[in-house]
Design an enzyme around this catalytic site. Structure first.
Site, short mmCIF file in Angstrom:
data_model
loop_
_atom_site.label_atom_id
_atom_site.label_comp_id
_atom_site.label_asym_id
_atom_site.label_seq_id
_atom_site.Cartn_x
_atom_site.Cartn_y
_atom_site.Cartn_z
CB CYS A 93 -1.06 0.19 1.25
SG CYS A 93 -2.00 -1.46 1.28
CB SER A 109 -9.53 1.75 3.73
OG SER A 109 -8.83 0.45 3.48
CG HIS A 136 -6.55 1.92 0.67
ND1 HIS A 136 -5.18 2.40 0.23
CD2 HIS A 136 -5.82 0.90 1.70
CE1 HIS A 136 -4.23 1.97 0.72
NE2 HIS A 136 -4.57 0.88 1.52
N1 COA Z 1 -16.85 1.29 3.91
C1 COA Z 1 -18.12 1.63 3.94
N2 COA Z 1 -18.92 0.80 3.25
C2 COA Z 1 -18.30 -0.24 2.42
C3 COA Z 1 -17.08 -0.73 2.30
C4 COA Z 1 -16.33 0.19 3.39
N3 COA Z 1 -14.74 -0.20 3.72
N4 COA Z 1 -16.86 -1.79 1.98
C5 COA Z 1 -17.99 -1.81 1.22
N5 COA Z 1 -18.87 -1.05 1.57
C6 COA Z 1 -20.21 -1.13 1.28
C7 COA Z 1 -20.46 -1.37 -0.44
O1 COA Z 1 -20.66 -0.22 -1.01
C8 COA Z 1 -21.90 -1.86 -0.42
O2 COA Z 1 -22.85 -1.10 -0.32
P1 COA Z 1 -24.31 -1.21 -1.09
O3 COA Z 1 -24.82 -2.46 -0.64
O4 COA Z 1 -24.95 -0.20 -0.70
O5 COA Z 1 -23.95 -1.07 -2.59
C9 COA Z 1 -21.78 -3.09 0.77
O6 COA Z 1 -21.04 -2.29 1.58
C10 COA Z 1 -21.24 -4.15 0.44
O7 COA Z 1 -20.13 -4.17 -0.26
P2 COA Z 1 -19.16 -5.50 -0.70
O8 COA Z 1 -18.19 -4.89 -1.91
O9 COA Z 1 -20.09 -6.58 -0.73
O10 COA Z 1 -18.35 -5.31 0.68
P3 COA Z 1 -17.27 -6.88 1.40
O11 COA Z 1 -18.03 -7.45 2.24
O12 COA Z 1 -16.94 -7.46 -0.06
O13 COA Z 1 -16.19 -5.89 1.59
C11 COA Z 1 -14.41 -4.97 3.32
C12 COA Z 1 -16.12 -5.02 2.82
C13 COA Z 1 -14.56 -4.26 4.64
C14 COA Z 1 -14.24 -6.56 3.58
C15 COA Z 1 -13.65 -4.45 2.25
O14 COA Z 1 -14.06 -3.32 1.87
C16 COA Z 1 -12.17 -4.60 2.65
O15 COA Z 1 -11.64 -5.78 2.62
N6 COA Z 1 -11.42 -3.49 3.26
C17 COA Z 1 -10.41 -3.37 3.44
C18 COA Z 1 -9.31 -3.34 2.36
C19 COA Z 1 -7.71 -3.56 2.80
O16 COA Z 1 -7.54 -4.41 3.38
N7 COA Z 1 -6.84 -2.66 2.32
C20 COA Z 1 -5.54 -2.85 2.51
C21 COA Z 1 -5.33 -2.23 3.85
S1 COA Z 1 -3.71 -2.60 4.58
#
Ligand code: COA
Length: 396
Positions: free
Chosen positions: A94, A218, A343
């Site tokens: 990242c 994020s 991100h």
């Molecule tokens: N914050 C707010 N809303 C989020 C979100 C977040 N981080 N991630 C997804 N959403 C929302 C989507 O917009 C979607 O909304 P909708 O139903 O209104 O369209 C809903 O949540 C479901 O989205 P989806 O893509 O199915 O979520 P997910 O469960 O697959 O993923 C996380 C959610 C948190 C697991 C994913 O965002 C993630 O892995 N984040 C961390 C990324 C990371 O690790 N980066 C590197 C850092 S070191």
């Protein structure tokens, strides 16, 4: 630790152009188009033609795994019209974008090149959430962490639990961080999320890795950002309001979290920040605002302490004080941070510098920090194996 205050680059370096795409889910734009859009905007901002670029450095974490595209810098240079000038890609998870910025900085500071384009790009939403999690976990220790099922939300949950245990940091204090960052993101036209949220929303959102919930995380984003660097003495030829790189610093730590001295601190942040303060001759008190790496809410709180904005264990008090809000003593993540701005991992480091430049030029609109003079950017690779800290100023 060595003293960096005596080490001076051969030349000072200035940023004279910036460009960024909107961050979010870009179903209609490829990785190449995102990078091309950001690069073209930066060239336009610096009022230069692609032929004038002498070197391109592109940060990209995992084009190969996300969209099957390796050799990203070659692709971006071709698409932007920079050939036959050299291009190179940097990868540090990242922090790939910030490392690209450091390579560009060193290229200009050393006198090797005069006009350097630096960029970062990532297209993460073409794969399923499960695949994205596994690609991101590639930045962890495969044998000792990922193989056993650990993910990044899992690692940062360790840090959150330990910080709460050691210092009495509360779940509510941690939740105030994404609330602030969504508020700031609502003022940023290029943010992934522009909706405001409350502490109750955070605490009521789906559990991801206890105690971290969906709104502590994020998102998975697409996006690209770019900046143009030149020697400071030539900066006024390109821009009426050049922004100067006062320090570029970087440090490393173990990939595995279990090998760390203390998991409530990212030592690489402490080391990189010390280097940046020594190189710039500044202290944490001189910094007017900062973009810090809030990949998960707890990481912003820990960054307050590691960067010297709060005493150890008092990050929770700092967010409660309101001092980190726009209008406060030291506004943090005015862009919305990784949480709300988004991100796209390889782009994030450059996007942080983009926000710093907008603020230091006085062009941040409703997010503008009054009397912004010194801004700091803090970008973490993995769970803290790589940390980059830059300090920028509108004064040379
Ligand atoms: N914050 C707010 N809303 C989020 C979100 C977040 N981080 N991630 C997804 N959403 C929302 C989507 O917009 C979607 O909304 P909708 O139903 O209104 O369209 C809903 O949540 C479901 O989205 P989806 O893509 O199915 O979520 P997910 O469960 O697959 O993923 C996380 C959610 C948190 C697991 C994913 O965002 C993630 O892995 N984040 C961390 C990324 C990371 O690790 N980066 C590197 C850092 S070191």
């Amino acid at each position: 630790m060595m003293d960096f205050s005596k080490l001076k680059p051969a030349r000072d370096v200035a940023i004279v152009g910036i460009g960024s795409t909107e961050f979010g889910e870009h179903w209609n734009k490829s990785l190449r188009e995102l990078a091309g859009e950001a690069g073209s905007k930066a060239l336009h901002d610096a009022k230069i033609d692609p032929e004038e670029i002498q070197l391109l450095v592109g940060g990209n974490m995992s084009g190969g795994m996300f969209v099957g595209q390796e050799h990203g810098a070659g692709l971006f240079a071709d698409y932007l019209g920079i050939n036959p000038k050299p291009s190179m890609r940097t990868e540090a998870a990242c922090a790939s974008g910030s490392v690209a910025a450091r390579v560009g900085f060193m290229a200009v500071a050393s006198g090797m090149y005069d006009v350097v384009a630096v960029g970062g790009a990532e297209k993460m939403t073409d794969v399923s959430g499960e695949t994205a999690t596994s690609v991101l976990a590639g930045a962890m220790d495969q044998e000792n962490e990922a193989f056993h099922g650990l993910t990044f939300p899992g690692v940062y949950a360790f840090l959150a639990n330990r910080h709460m245990h050691e210092y009495g940091t509360t779940r509510e204090q941690i939740a105030m961080i994404p609330v602030k960052n969504h508020k700031n993101g609502s003022l940023n036209p290029i943010a992934h999320f522009k909706n405001k949220i409350t502490v109750a929303d955070v605490l009521g959102s789906a559990l991801v890795s206890d105690p971290l919930r969906l709104l502590d995380c994020s998102p998975i984003s697409d996006g690209a950002a770019s900046i143009i660097m030149v020697p400071a003495e030539k900066a006024k030829d390109y821009s009426d309001n050049p922004i100067y790189i006062r320090a570029s610093a970087q440090a490393s730590d173990s990939l595995t979290v279990h090998d760390r001295r203390d998991i409530t601190t990212l030592d690489a942040t402490v080391w990189a920040a010390k280097e940046a303060y020594q190189r710039s001759g500044l202290t944490p008190k001189d910094i007017n605002f900062a973009e810090v790496h809030d990949c998960f809410s707890i990481n912003e709180l820990i960054a307050y302490e590691d960067l010297g904005f709060a005493k150890k264990g008092e990050g929770g008090k700092l967010i409660e004080s309101g001092d980190v809000e726009i209008g406060g003593r030291i506004p943090i993540n005015t862009s919305g941070g990784l949480k709300a701005k988004g991100h796209p991992v390889g782009a994030t480091g450059i996007a942080q510098l983009y926000e710093l430049v907008e603020q230091l030029r006085g062009e941040a609109g409703k997010r503008q920090v009054d009397n912004a003079r010194y801004g700091l950017a803090h970008n973490v690779g993995g769970s803290g194996a790589t940390v980059v800290v830059h300090i920028l100023s509108n004064e040379r």
